[in-house]
Scaffold this motif. Structure first.
Motif, PDB file in Angstrom:
ATOM      1  N   PHE A   1     -38.834  53.122  66.851  1.00 36.72           N
ATOM      2  CA  PHE A   1     -40.196  53.579  66.615  1.00 36.72           C
ATOM      3  C   PHE A   1     -40.182  54.993  66.036  1.00 36.72           C
ATOM      4  CE2 PHE A   1     -41.965  50.363  69.648  1.00 36.72           C
ATOM      5  CZ  PHE A   1     -43.008  49.910  68.843  1.00 36.72           C
ATOM      6  N   SER A   2     -41.146  55.265  65.167  1.00 36.74           N
ATOM      7  CA  SER A   2     -41.301  56.596  64.597  1.00 36.74           C
ATOM      8  C   SER A   2     -41.839  57.570  65.653  1.00 36.74           C
ATOM      9  CB  SER A   2     -42.263  56.546  63.403  1.00 36.74           C
ATOM     10  OG  SER A   2     -42.657  57.844  63.010  1.00 36.74           O
ATOM     11  N   GLU A   3     -41.411  58.824  65.571  1.00 37.97           N
ATOM     12  CA  GLU A   3     -41.917  59.859  66.469  1.00 37.97           C
ATOM     13  C   GLU A   3     -43.160  60.537  65.897  1.00 37.97           C
ATOM     14  OE1 GLU A   3     -38.965  62.664  67.587  1.00 37.97           O
ATOM     15  OE2 GLU A   3     -37.660  61.202  68.563  1.00 37.97           O
ATOM     16  N   ASP A   4     -43.528  60.205  64.669  1.00 40.36           N
ATOM     17  CA  ASP A   4     -44.668  60.847  64.014  1.00 40.36           C
ATOM     18  C   ASP A   4     -45.838  59.900  63.789  1.00 40.36           C
ATOM     19  OD1 ASP A   4     -43.445  63.529  63.437  1.00 40.36           O
ATOM     20  OD2 ASP A   4     -42.027  62.287  62.322  1.00 40.36           O
ATOM     21  N   SER A   5     -45.560  58.637  63.474  1.00 39.05           N
ATOM     22  CA  SER A   5     -46.606  57.647  63.241  1.00 39.05           C
ATOM     23  C   SER A   5     -46.546  56.629  64.379  1.00 39.05           C
ATOM     24  CB  SER A   5     -46.390  56.953  61.892  1.00 39.05           C
ATOM     25  OG  SER A   5     -46.429  57.901  60.839  1.00 39.05           O
ATOM     26  N   PRO A   6     -47.585  56.536  65.209  1.00 36.78           N
ATOM     27  CA  PRO A   6     -47.510  55.806  66.481  1.00 36.78           C
ATOM     28  C   PRO A   6     -47.026  54.369  66.417  1.00 36.78           C
ATOM     29  CG  PRO A   6     -49.567  57.023  66.310  1.00 36.78           C
ATOM     30  CD  PRO A   6     -48.914  57.126  64.971  1.00 36.78           C
TER      31      PRO A   6
ATOM     32  N   GLN B   1     -44.970  44.876  84.893  1.00 39.66           N
ATOM     33  CA  GLN B   1     -45.211  43.454  84.690  1.00 39.66           C
ATOM     34  C   GLN B   1     -45.243  43.187  83.182  1.00 39.66           C
ATOM     35  OE1 GLN B   1     -48.839  42.604  86.833  1.00 39.66           O
ATOM     36  NE2 GLN B   1     -47.817  42.626  88.821  1.00 39.66           N
ATOM     37  N   PRO B   2     -44.077  43.065  82.557  1.00 36.14           N
ATOM     38  CA  PRO B   2     -44.003  42.958  81.097  1.00 36.14           C
ATOM     39  C   PRO B   2     -44.719  41.725  80.556  1.00 36.14           C
ATOM     40  CG  PRO B   2     -41.839  43.393  82.053  1.00 36.14           C
ATOM     41  CD  PRO B   2     -42.746  43.024  83.178  1.00 36.14           C
ATOM     42  N   SER B   3     -45.403  41.916  79.451  1.00 36.55           N
ATOM     43  CA  SER B   3     -46.034  40.807  78.754  1.00 36.55           C
ATOM     44  C   SER B   3     -45.828  41.003  77.262  1.00 36.55           C
ATOM     45  CB  SER B   3     -47.528  40.728  79.073  1.00 36.55           C
ATOM     46  OG  SER B   3     -48.184  41.927  78.695  1.00 36.55           O
ATOM     47  N   CYS B   4     -45.559  39.918  76.558  1.00 31.04           N
ATOM     48  CA  CYS B   4     -45.314  39.984  75.123  1.00 31.04           C
ATOM     49  C   CYS B   4     -46.646  40.119  74.389  1.00 31.04           C
ATOM     50  CB  CYS B   4     -44.575  38.728  74.654  1.00 31.04           C
ATOM     51  SG  CYS B   4     -44.121  38.764  72.904  1.00 31.04           S
ATOM     52  N   VAL B   5     -46.757  41.151  73.547  1.00 29.09           N
ATOM     53  CA  VAL B   5     -48.000  41.398  72.801  1.00 29.09           C
ATOM     54  C   VAL B   5     -47.813  41.180  71.309  1.00 29.09           C
ATOM     55  CG1 VAL B   5     -48.960  42.953  74.526  1.00 29.09           C
ATOM     56  CG2 VAL B   5     -47.471  43.870  72.725  1.00 29.09           C
ATOM     57  N   GLY B   6     -46.621  40.788  70.895  1.00 27.31           N
ATOM     58  CA  GLY B   6     -46.396  40.540  69.477  1.00 27.31           C
ATOM     59  C   GLY B   6     -44.955  40.161  69.218  1.00 27.31           C
ATOM     60  N   SER B   7     -44.720  39.348  68.199  1.00 30.11           N
ATOM     61  CA  SER B   7     -43.357  38.981  67.804  1.00 30.11           C
ATOM     62  C   SER B   7     -43.335  38.704  66.311  1.00 30.11           C
ATOM     63  CB  SER B   7     -42.866  37.748  68.577  1.00 30.11           C
ATOM     64  OG  SER B   7     -43.654  36.619  68.268  1.00 30.11           O
TER      65      SER B   7
ATOM     66  N   VAL C   1     -46.885  56.021  72.405  1.00 31.54           N
ATOM     67  CA  VAL C   1     -47.751  55.024  73.035  1.00 31.54           C
ATOM     68  C   VAL C   1     -47.126  54.597  74.359  1.00 31.54           C
ATOM     69  CG1 VAL C   1     -48.863  52.778  72.789  1.00 31.54           C
ATOM     70  CG2 VAL C   1     -48.509  54.218  70.768  1.00 31.54           C
ATOM     71  N   THR C   2     -47.785  54.895  75.458  1.00 31.67           N
ATOM     72  CA  THR C   2     -47.257  54.588  76.781  1.00 31.67           C
ATOM     73  C   THR C   2     -47.117  53.082  77.003  1.00 31.67           C
ATOM     74  OG1 THR C   2     -48.373  56.576  77.621  1.00 31.67           O
ATOM     75  CG2 THR C   2     -47.588  54.991  79.248  1.00 31.67           C
ATOM     76  N   ASN C   3     -45.965  52.689  77.555  1.00 29.18           N
ATOM     77  CA  ASN C   3     -45.683  51.306  77.967  1.00 29.18           C
ATOM     78  C   ASN C   3     -45.456  50.331  76.819  1.00 29.18           C
ATOM     79  OD1 ASN C   3     -45.828  51.751  80.826  1.00 29.18           O
ATOM     80  ND2 ASN C   3     -48.065  51.776  80.677  1.00 29.18           N
ATOM     81  N   LEU C   4     -45.291  50.803  75.606  1.00 26.26           N
ATOM     82  CA  LEU C   4     -45.022  49.903  74.484  1.00 26.26           C
ATOM     83  C   LEU C   4     -43.533  49.939  74.154  1.00 26.26           C
ATOM     84  CD1 LEU C   4     -46.010  47.968  72.315  1.00 26.26           C
ATOM     85  CD2 LEU C   4     -46.548  49.944  70.868  1.00 26.26           C
ATOM     86  N   LEU C   5     -42.878  48.792  74.250  1.00 28.40           N
ATOM     87  CA  LEU C   5     -41.435  48.675  74.027  1.00 28.40           C
ATOM     88  C   LEU C   5     -41.162  47.623  72.957  1.00 28.40           C
ATOM     89  CD1 LEU C   5     -38.531  49.457  75.297  1.00 28.40           C
ATOM     90  CD2 LEU C   5     -38.708  47.205  76.394  1.00 28.40           C
ATOM     91  N   ALA C   6     -40.215  47.906  72.079  1.00 25.95           N
ATOM     92  CA  ALA C   6     -39.774  46.940  71.063  1.00 25.95           C
ATOM     93  C   ALA C   6     -38.351  46.495  71.385  1.00 25.95           C
ATOM     94  CB  ALA C   6     -39.830  47.562  69.675  1.00 25.95           C
TER      95      ALA C   6
ATOM     96  N   LYS D   1     -39.601  41.686  69.073  1.00 28.16           N
ATOM     97  CA  LYS D   1     -40.742  41.453  69.952  1.00 28.16           C
ATOM     98  C   LYS D   1     -41.282  42.771  70.503  1.00 28.16           C
ATOM     99  CE  LYS D   1     -39.284  36.800  71.354  1.00 28.16           C
ATOM    100  NZ  LYS D   1     -39.033  35.881  72.500  1.00 28.16           N
ATOM    101  N   LEU D   2     -42.590  42.770  70.784  1.00 28.48           N
ATOM    102  CA  LEU D   2     -43.280  43.935  71.334  1.00 28.48           C
ATOM    103  C   LEU D   2     -43.750  43.591  72.740  1.00 28.48           C
ATOM    104  CD1 LEU D   2     -45.440  44.780  68.189  1.00 28.48           C
ATOM    105  CD2 LEU D   2     -43.233  45.776  68.810  1.00 28.48           C
ATOM    106  N   TRP D   3     -43.585  44.560  73.660  1.00 27.76           N
ATOM    107  CA  TRP D   3     -43.880  44.304  75.071  1.00 27.76           C
ATOM    108  C   TRP D   3     -44.753  45.407  75.649  1.00 27.76           C
ATOM    109  CZ3 TRP D   3     -41.838  39.685  76.670  1.00 27.76           C
ATOM    110  CH2 TRP D   3     -40.778  39.169  75.911  1.00 27.76           C
TER     111      TRP D   3
END
Length: 500
Positions: free
Chosen positions: A457-462, A438-444, A416-421, A430-432
């Motif tokens: 993150f898993s390489e098989d399940s997104p 321009q980072p924004s928090c999308v979950g914690s 998933v592009t641009n998704l960082l934990a 936290k998920l960014w």
């Protein structure tokens, strides 16, 4: 606690792992002849020897213990010149017990009368004590099978002063139910600090299923995940030279002497590991001895040593698109990039405001990386802005005040592009969304895992994120359950199980 977590790619594990075999007879005899068993049977060591090095004592004890167990299994006895050793006492005790004739009974002696206990059941199904045994064995065998759709997660753990690798299986059913359980575990001799999965064929064939482990020891152990009840790694890179140190102790008894290391070895704890997916025999390591080493695991030796840091090196990472490019981060508050394609260039260096905890290349572009720091911040850099001189003062693309305390671990989502934990010792994950720098928090979430030491993150399940921390419980978070994540990244749907 769980110091590190790592996913094993689906299909890489054997359906049914092999059982460990005893070490070769010649190796056991060599251990016995080396005098290790004799030393273990002595009453003690001098104070000077005890203070020499804790690492030597731990490794020596493990080696002796393994030798005793294996020697006993093969019916070996010690050839010690000292007739009063513990091994001689054990051998004499077994001789007195006459275990070879233990089952021979005097048929004329009958202690008890005939009764229900003498009944003979034609089959196990008729015996009330054995009728369910076959079902239990069948269930145990089924639990040992790793299906192609199963995810495997390895945790580097320490519990009650015992260090081990726990191999988990994560099952997902078609109806959405999940099941997480420990498949098997591997006892390791030292406190683990980092791991790296690799498929380099160390035992022949095209691929393998191995885990490299860095620990408080200066050596790197590589374990075969397809073997259960294994007591020795299949390969050790570097470490203390036991033979030379043993000779030095014997020759200089009562005197302190410097520790002898194997050629090319680190001389302090191994803090970070990175496997090169393109050049599959290559492993990079970061150490508290201030160096980065490049290992050829097939040859079992160090190929290069990089000494561009002035303090402990905490993390290393290979570029996903340019496998000759290596990134390293240190407690000297710098990030260093070495491009092996440019042999004449000393490398690029970025200064940061605090000790480096973790770093990672963006798997969706070859130009970007992020680094997490001890002060709770995460910084993003673009290597195209780096200046030609080594002491580059290039500004970061963004600075993110992610956590209140040290950010111990970061993980880009490879699918998933641009998704960082990010995970921190403030106990939060936290998920960014890093879109447009321009980072924004999308979950914690507070996963109740204590201080967070590792996220992956898993390489098989997104959207599956593995989490490990100070409480020692592995957590798997389906981040797609977060509304904002689903809204922004919903197009990256889970793969259809029928397609796997």
């Amino acid at each position: 606690m769980i110091a590190a977590v790592s996913w094993v790619p689906k299909g890489a594990s054997k359906a049914v792992p092999d059982e460990a075999q005893l070490p070769p007879k010649e190796e056991i005899e060599k251990m016995i002849k080396s005098g290790a068993l004799e030393e273990e049977s002595e009453n003690g060591h001098s104070e000077e020897e005890d203070e020499d090095t804790d690492i030597e004592d731990v490794e020596h004890t493990n080696e002796v213990t393994q030798a005793l167990v294996v020697a006993d299994a093969l019916g070996k006895t010690s050839k010690s010149k000292n007739s009063g050793t513990k091994l001689d006492d054990i051998a004499e005790g077994l001789k007195e017990l006459d275990m070879d004739n233990y089952d021979d009974e005097d048929e004329e002696v009958e202690l008890f009368s005939k009764g229900l206990g003498d009944l003979y059941y034609p089959s196990n199904q008729m015996d009330p004590y054995l009728k369910d045994k076959d079902d239990v064995d069948s269930e145990d065998l089924e639990d040992m099978v790793i299906n192609a759709n199963d995810s495997v997660i390895v945790c580097a753990c320490n519990e009650d002063d015992v260090s081990h690798l726990e191999v988990y299986v994560f099952e997902e059913s078609n109806d959405g139910d999940t099941n997480l359980y420990v498949h098997h575990h591997i006892i390791i001799p030292a406190f683990p600090l980092c791991m790296a999965w690799l498929d380099c064929p160390l035992k022949g064939g095209e691929k393998g299923n191995f885990m490299a482990v860095g620990s408080m020891d200066p050596s790197i152990e590589i374990w075969d995940l397809d073997v259960i009840e294994e007591v020795q790694p299949c390969l050790i890179l570097g470490g203390i030279n036991e033979e030379k140190n043993m000779k030095r102790k014997k020759n200089k008894k009562g005197k302190k002497s410097s520790t002898e290391y194997k050629e090319g070895s680190h001389t302090d704890s191994v803090l970070g590991l990175a496997w090169n997916k393109e050049f599959r025999n290559i492993l990079a390591s970061a150490s508290a001895d201030k160096t980065v080493k490049i290992w050829d695991v097939v040859e079992g030796k160090c190929s290069f040593t990089l000494g561009h840091h002035t303090d402990k090196v905490q993390a290393v990472a290979w570029n996903h698109y340019a496998p000759q490019v290596l990134l390293s981060g240190s407690f000297d508050r710098s990030v260093f990039m070495k491009d092996a394609r440019i042999s004449t260039h000393s490398g690029f260096k970025w200064s940061v405001a605090a000790d480096v905890e973790s770093l990672a290349w963006d798997p969706h572009t070859e130009h970007s990386f992020v680094v997490s720091l001890e002060d709770g911040t995460v910084k993003g850099f673009d290597i195209r802005t780096a200046k030609s001189d080594q002491a580059s003062e290039s500004q970061p693309c963004f600075t993110l005040h992610a956590h209140d305390k040290a950010v111990c671990s970061i993980s880009y989502n490879p699918l998933v592009t641009n998704l960082l934990a990010t995970g921190s010792i403030d106990k939060m994950v936290k998920l960014w969304d890093l879109s447009n720098n321009q980072p924004s928090c999308v979950g914690s979430r507070n996963p109740k895992a204590g201080g967070i030491f590792s996220v992956s993150f898993s390489e098989d399940s997104p959207f599956l994120l593995a989490i490990g921390g100070s409480k020692g419980n592995l957590e798997v978070w389906d981040t797609s359950s977060v509304a904002e994540v689903s809204k922004r990244f919903g197009k990256y749907s889970k793969p259809n199980k029928a397609d796997i």
